[in-house]
Enzyme design. Structure first.
Site, mmCIF file in Angstrom:
data_model
loop_
_atom_site.group_PDB
_atom_site.id
_atom_site.type_symbol
_atom_site.label_atom_id
_atom_site.label_comp_id
_atom_site.label_asym_id
_atom_site.label_seq_id
_atom_site.Cartn_x
_atom_site.Cartn_y
_atom_site.Cartn_z
ATOM 1 N N GLU A 1 -68.558 36.161 -15.992
ATOM 2 C CA GLU A 1 -68.164 37.077 -17.078
ATOM 3 C C GLU A 1 -67.533 36.292 -18.226
ATOM 4 O O GLU A 1 -67.663 36.668 -19.393
ATOM 5 C CB GLU A 1 -67.215 38.164 -16.537
ATOM 6 N N ASN B 1 -60.851 39.095 -6.773
ATOM 7 C CA ASN B 1 -60.750 38.988 -8.230
ATOM 8 C C ASN B 1 -60.560 40.397 -8.781
ATOM 9 O O ASN B 1 -61.494 41.182 -8.809
ATOM 10 C CB ASN B 1 -62.048 38.346 -8.769
ATOM 11 N N TRP B 2 -59.338 40.683 -9.215
ATOM 12 C CA TRP B 2 -59.022 42.051 -9.663
ATOM 13 C C TRP B 2 -59.510 42.326 -11.080
ATOM 14 O O TRP B 2 -59.349 43.431 -11.591
ATOM 15 C CB TRP B 2 -57.511 42.313 -9.560
ATOM 16 N N LYS B 3 -60.024 41.305 -11.738
ATOM 17 C CA LYS B 3 -60.549 41.437 -13.107
ATOM 18 C C LYS B 3 -59.525 42.157 -14.013
ATOM 19 O O LYS B 3 -58.324 42.006 -13.815
ATOM 20 C CB LYS B 3 -61.888 42.159 -13.091
ATOM 21 N N SER C 1 -71.141 41.480 -5.057
ATOM 22 C CA SER C 1 -71.239 42.739 -4.308
ATOM 23 C C SER C 1 -70.972 42.587 -2.812
ATOM 24 O O SER C 1 -71.655 43.189 -1.977
ATOM 25 C CB SER C 1 -72.596 43.405 -4.558
ATOM 26 N N GLY D 1 -65.099 41.026 -5.995
ATOM 27 C CA GLY D 1 -64.643 41.717 -7.206
ATOM 28 C C GLY D 1 -64.276 43.155 -6.894
ATOM 29 O O GLY D 1 -63.181 43.454 -6.404
ATOM 30 N N GLY D 2 -65.204 44.058 -7.144
ATOM 31 C CA GLY D 2 -64.958 45.500 -7.002
ATOM 32 C C GLY D 2 -64.304 45.890 -5.687
ATOM 33 O O GLY D 2 -63.369 46.708 -5.663
ATOM 34 N N GLU E 1 -72.039 32.408 -7.196
ATOM 35 C CA GLU E 1 -72.082 33.808 -7.603
ATOM 36 C C GLU E 1 -73.340 34.063 -8.424
ATOM 37 O O GLU E 1 -73.338 33.827 -9.648
ATOM 38 C CB GLU E 1 -70.847 34.145 -8.445
ATOM 39 N N GLY F 1 -71.133 42.879 -9.487
ATOM 40 C CA GLY F 1 -70.839 44.220 -9.986
ATOM 41 C C GLY F 1 -72.051 45.141 -10.039
ATOM 42 O O GLY F 1 -71.997 46.215 -10.631
ATOM 43 N N HIS G 1 -65.945 31.804 -14.297
ATOM 44 C CA HIS G 1 -66.569 33.051 -13.826
ATOM 45 C C HIS G 1 -67.698 33.437 -14.782
ATOM 46 O O HIS G 1 -67.581 33.237 -15.999
ATOM 47 C CB HIS G 1 -65.515 34.161 -13.755
HETATM 48 C C1 PEP Z 1 -66.726 38.758 -8.959
HETATM 49 O O1 PEP Z 1 -66.139 39.319 -9.863
HETATM 50 O O2 PEP Z 1 -66.562 37.552 -8.789
HETATM 51 C C2 PEP Z 1 -67.612 39.543 -8.101
HETATM 52 C C3 PEP Z 1 -68.292 38.903 -7.184
HETATM 53 O O3 PEP Z 1 -67.672 40.898 -8.326
HETATM 54 P P1 PEP Z 1 -68.321 42.002 -7.351
HETATM 55 O O4 PEP Z 1 -67.823 41.721 -5.958
HETATM 56 O O5 PEP Z 1 -67.829 43.303 -7.893
HETATM 57 O O6 PEP Z 1 -69.813 41.858 -7.442
#
Ligand code: PEP
Length: 257
Positions: A99, A9-11, A215, A236-237, A169, A175, A97
């Protein structure tokens, strides 16, 4: 056996040029992996979907988006429909998601409408569920999962549920650099699978893929993937760099269950 599924997920990161560079790098590094054994998905921002689709065409990497609107078209300024995502080459879409739940008013009701719209256009929804830190600390994790699963997946038929991927999640792990332990991930994901047993049946519950997200990095993917109910990861990151995401995908593909 459930096929491993790793999605990035490049957000709200990457200009078009940066997205092309990242997609090219991943294509170069991951081409040896067998798409019969692992689904590799990248979900860029809407603005880069067309160009990234061109880069990964005929590769083992599939395209996803980060959200949709439930209508096919209409006066919904700023929104993008499932029909439009199909048009650009998407196969997957992230729905619900945390967010979006946290900052943009996403509810189980809108999640449910979006899932149905995605299915109508043959897009595979990656449906995110999970508790906040406060909910975990007050012992409400299972209650939240009940709510997200029962209401988010309301009236989804036996046939359609098999076309859905669920991403557990925990919001406190997204994040933050704070990963759920593999035991915490397994406990929640087994709980979700058992809920699906009750709502649907054993065969269906055993077929549905459940990803872990929060993470994920190369250092923890193997341990997470070794859990019986963890079928993949939503990243994500760590999906924003060629080397790090490649390492996650490769390590995940090596876990034999
Ligand atoms: C996400 O955005 O779905 C996510 C899990 O982010 P991260 O890996 O950065 O925690």
């Amino acid at each position: 056996m459930r096929k491993t599924i790793i999605a990035g997920n490049w957000k709200m990161y990457k200009t078009i040029a940066e997205a092309i560079e990242l997609a090219n790098g991943l294509k170069r590094e991951l081409f040896k992996l067998n798409s019969q054994e692992i689904d590799i998905i990248i979900c860029p921002a809407f603005t880069a979907l067309t160009e990234v689709a061109e880069v990964i065409v005929d590769s083992n990497i599939q395209l996803g988006a980060q959200d949709i609107h439930w209508e096919d078209e209409g006066a919904f300024t700023g929104e993008v429909s499932a029909l439009m995502l199909k048009d650009v080459g998407c196969k997957f879409v992230i729905i619900g998601h945390s967010e979006r739940r946290q900052y943009f008013g996403e509810t189980n009701e809108s999640v449910n409408k979006k899932i149905k719209a995605a299915l109508k256009h043959n897009l595979t929804p990656i449906v995110c569920v999970g508790e906040t830190l406060q909910e975990r600390e007050s012992g409400e994790t299972f209650k939240v999962l009940d709510d997200h699963i029962h209401n988010g997946l309301k009236d989804i038929s036996d046939t359609d549920i098999l076309k859905i991927v669920i991403a557990y999640e925990p919001v406190w792990a997204i994040g933050t650099g704070k990963t759920a332990t593999s035991q915490q991930a397994e406990e929640a994901q087994k709980y979700i699978r058992d809920l699906l047993r009750k709502v649907y049946n054993n065969d269906i519950a055993d077929l549905i893929r459940i990803q872990y997200g929060g993470s994920v990095k190369p250092e923890n993917i193997t341990e997470l993937m070794s859990q019986p109910d963890v079928d993949g990861a939503l990243v994500g990151g760590a999906s924003l760099g060629v080397e790090i995401f490649t390492e996650i995908v490769k390590r995940a593909s090596e876990v034999v269950k």
